[in-house]
Design a protein around this motif. Structure first.
Motif, PDB file in Angstrom:
ATOM      1  N   GLN A   2       0.825  -1.202   0.000  1.00 52.35           N
ATOM      2  CA  GLN A   2       0.000   0.000   0.000  1.00 52.35           C
ATOM      3  C   GLN A   2       0.865   1.260   0.000  1.00 52.35           C
ATOM      4  O   GLN A   2       0.603   2.217  -0.731  1.00 52.35           O
ATOM      5  N   TYR A   3       1.925   1.254   0.807  1.00 48.54           N
ATOM      6  CA  TYR A   3       2.822   2.409   0.878  1.00 48.54           C
ATOM      7  C   TYR A   3       3.595   2.583  -0.434  1.00 48.54           C
ATOM      8  O   TYR A   3       3.792   3.700  -0.908  1.00 48.54           O
ATOM      9  N   ARG A   4       4.014   1.468  -1.021  1.00 48.97           N
ATOM     10  CA  ARG A   4       4.727   1.512  -2.300  1.00 48.97           C
ATOM     11  C   ARG A   4       3.842   2.157  -3.382  1.00 48.97           C
ATOM     12  O   ARG A   4       4.327   2.942  -4.201  1.00 48.97           O
ATOM     13  N   LYS A   5       2.562   1.824  -3.368  1.00 46.57           N
ATOM     14  CA  LYS A   5       1.639   2.356  -4.362  1.00 46.57           C
ATOM     15  C   LYS A   5       1.346   3.836  -4.122  1.00 46.57           C
ATOM     16  O   LYS A   5       1.281   4.634  -5.065  1.00 46.57           O
ATOM     17  N   LYS A   6       1.182   4.223  -2.858  1.00 45.82           N
ATOM     18  CA  LYS A   6       0.820   5.599  -2.531  1.00 45.82           C
ATOM     19  C   LYS A   6       2.001   6.554  -2.614  1.00 45.82           C
ATOM     20  O   LYS A   6       1.892   7.658  -3.136  1.00 45.82           O
ATOM     21  N   ARG A   7       3.147   6.156  -2.029  1.00 44.71           N
ATOM     22  CA  ARG A   7       4.312   7.041  -1.966  1.00 44.71           C
ATOM     23  C   ARG A   7       5.425   6.571  -2.895  1.00 44.71           C
ATOM     24  O   ARG A   7       5.974   7.353  -3.662  1.00 44.71           O
ATOM     25  N   GLY A   8       5.779   5.318  -2.806  1.00 48.94           N
ATOM     26  CA  GLY A   8       6.825   4.772  -3.658  1.00 48.94           C
ATOM     27  C   GLY A   8       8.203   4.883  -3.034  1.00 48.94           C
ATOM     28  O   GLY A   8       8.435   5.683  -2.120  1.00 48.94           O
TER      29      GLY A   8
END
Length: 396
Positions: free
Chosen positions: A323-329
């Motif tokens: 989820q964090y990878r998708k939102k922030r990267g």
């Protein structure tokens, strides 16, 4: 519309003044977030001892902090205010942690952006939703920025697109404090408990997910289950800490601290929520506390890059990784490769990972040493000395 026009006229007039008013080469202006913290504080303390002829002035927003600093003999002014604005117009060198005062500085000034860490996650120009033309224009004003190695210099160049010659491999001044950890007496004054009753000190410092520009990145904050595990038994965890004589400290990001106010009710002799205001009120440098700990737990915070300098273990809790990878990267992938420590996705893995990390010095040591060689050129406590020398050489 009239108000916007008036604001533009005032700013244009200020910038004109800032261009024509002569600068004092010996006046250094410092500003940080939070007030009197981070790399500007550590660099200031070094320069105060090594260069007594220069005028070192702090700009702070909190009046109470200003009074405390004055009592310690530190020159300080409230910003914004008439005196601080005049000082800004006269200062040749501006030194900040979070690019404060960016829009108020002129080409006649030297802007030193000490920034606040080497990023794992995407920031600034590497973020998809940022305005590249605006950011490029802003970062052109930077005169000096520190990096920790040639590798991290490349990362910072990608994020800020600052000219290569302006990024200096000096190390981050705040990391000097890791080599001067808190004494037992200082730790007792900070926490109000006798730390010698514990065998180990563990610090949990996650990155923020909320509280910045109305954005939510990753899972929402949970004041009870602070790790984001599928389930969590607080009483069991407190018993685990007591049985193993572990003092567990939580230090949340300033953006998220308000989401965890209820956590203070669980404070005990083994578990404590550490507030930034407490550190400020007692004039404690956060990184001196970090240097005193035996294990750091985080998720995606850049603090773990700094912690590599202590040669102590790391543990990661990437409970919302996808989820964090998708939102922030992330700037660095794959995540497992760049995080030299065990990963805990539930309470069992957290507790077993803590014990293994604390009791087995060889656990992940080779991986930490390999990453440290990439991230840090200088593995000492002299980053402030190198940065101060570079600033002075730029002035000569």
């Amino acid at each position: 519309m009239i108000l916007r026009l008036a604001k533009k006229i005032r700013r244009a007039f200020f910038m004109l003044l800032n261009t024509v008013i002569p600068k004092d080469e010996n006046l250094y202006l410092f500003m940080s977030f939070p007030d009197f913290s981070e790399s500007p504080r550590v660099l200031y303390e070094y320069m105060r001892k090594s260069d007594p002829t220069s005028t070192l002035l702090w700009l702070v927003r909190d009046g109470k902090i200003a009074e405390c600093l004055k009592d310690k003999g530190i020159q300080v002014e409230i910003f914004p205010g008439p005196r601080s604005v005049f000082s800004l117009l006269r200062a040749k060198t501006i030194i900040t942690s979070h690019n404060q005062l960016f829009g108020l500085t002129s080409k006649t000034q030297r802007y030193v952006s000490l920034w606040h860490g080497i990023p794992l996650k995407k920031i600034n120009l590497m973020e998809a939703d940022e305005n590249p033309s605006l950011l490029r224009a802003m970062f052109k004003r930077v005169s000096i920025m520190p990096a920790t190695s040639d590798f991290t210099k490349t990362i910072l160049n990608a994020c800020f697109q600052i000219e290569e010659r302006k990024i200096v491999v000096s190390g981050l001044p705040r990391n000097d404090s890791l080599f001067n950890p808190l004494s037992n007496a200082e730790l007792q004054r900070l926490l109000g408990i006798d730390s010698q009753t514990h065998d180990k000190i563990v610090l949990f410092m996650p990155t923020f997910r909320q509280g910045y520009m109305n954005r939510t990145e990753g899972r929402p904050a949970d004041s009870v289950n602070i790790f984001g595990f599928p389930s969590f038994d607080n009483d069991r965890f407190f018993d685990f800490l007591k049985k193993n004589k572990i003092l567990f400290l939580c230090k949340f990001h300033p953006f998220e601290q308000s989401f965890f106010e209820k956590q203070e009710s669980t404070n005990s002799c083994n578990f404590m929520l550490l507030r930034g205001k407490t550190l400020q009120d007692k004039h404690i440098d956060l990184y001196r506390l970090i240097g005193r700990t035996d294990l750091l737990i985080t998720d995606y915070s850049s603090v773990y890059f700094d912690y590599l300098l202590t040669d102590k273990p790391l543990l990661f809790v990437p409970t919302d990784l996808d989820q964090y990878r998708k939102k922030r990267g992330f700037l660095l992938e794959p995540y497992d490769f760049w995080t030299p420590g065990p990963k805990a996705l539930n309470q069992d893995e957290l507790e077993s990972g803590m014990l293994k990390s604390l009791n087995d010095p060889s656990f992940f040591r080779t991986k930490r040493e390999e990453l440290k060689a990439v991230i840090h050129t200088h593995c000492d406590g002299n980053s402030s000395k190198r940065m101060a020398a570079h600033i002075r050489s730029a002035a000569s």
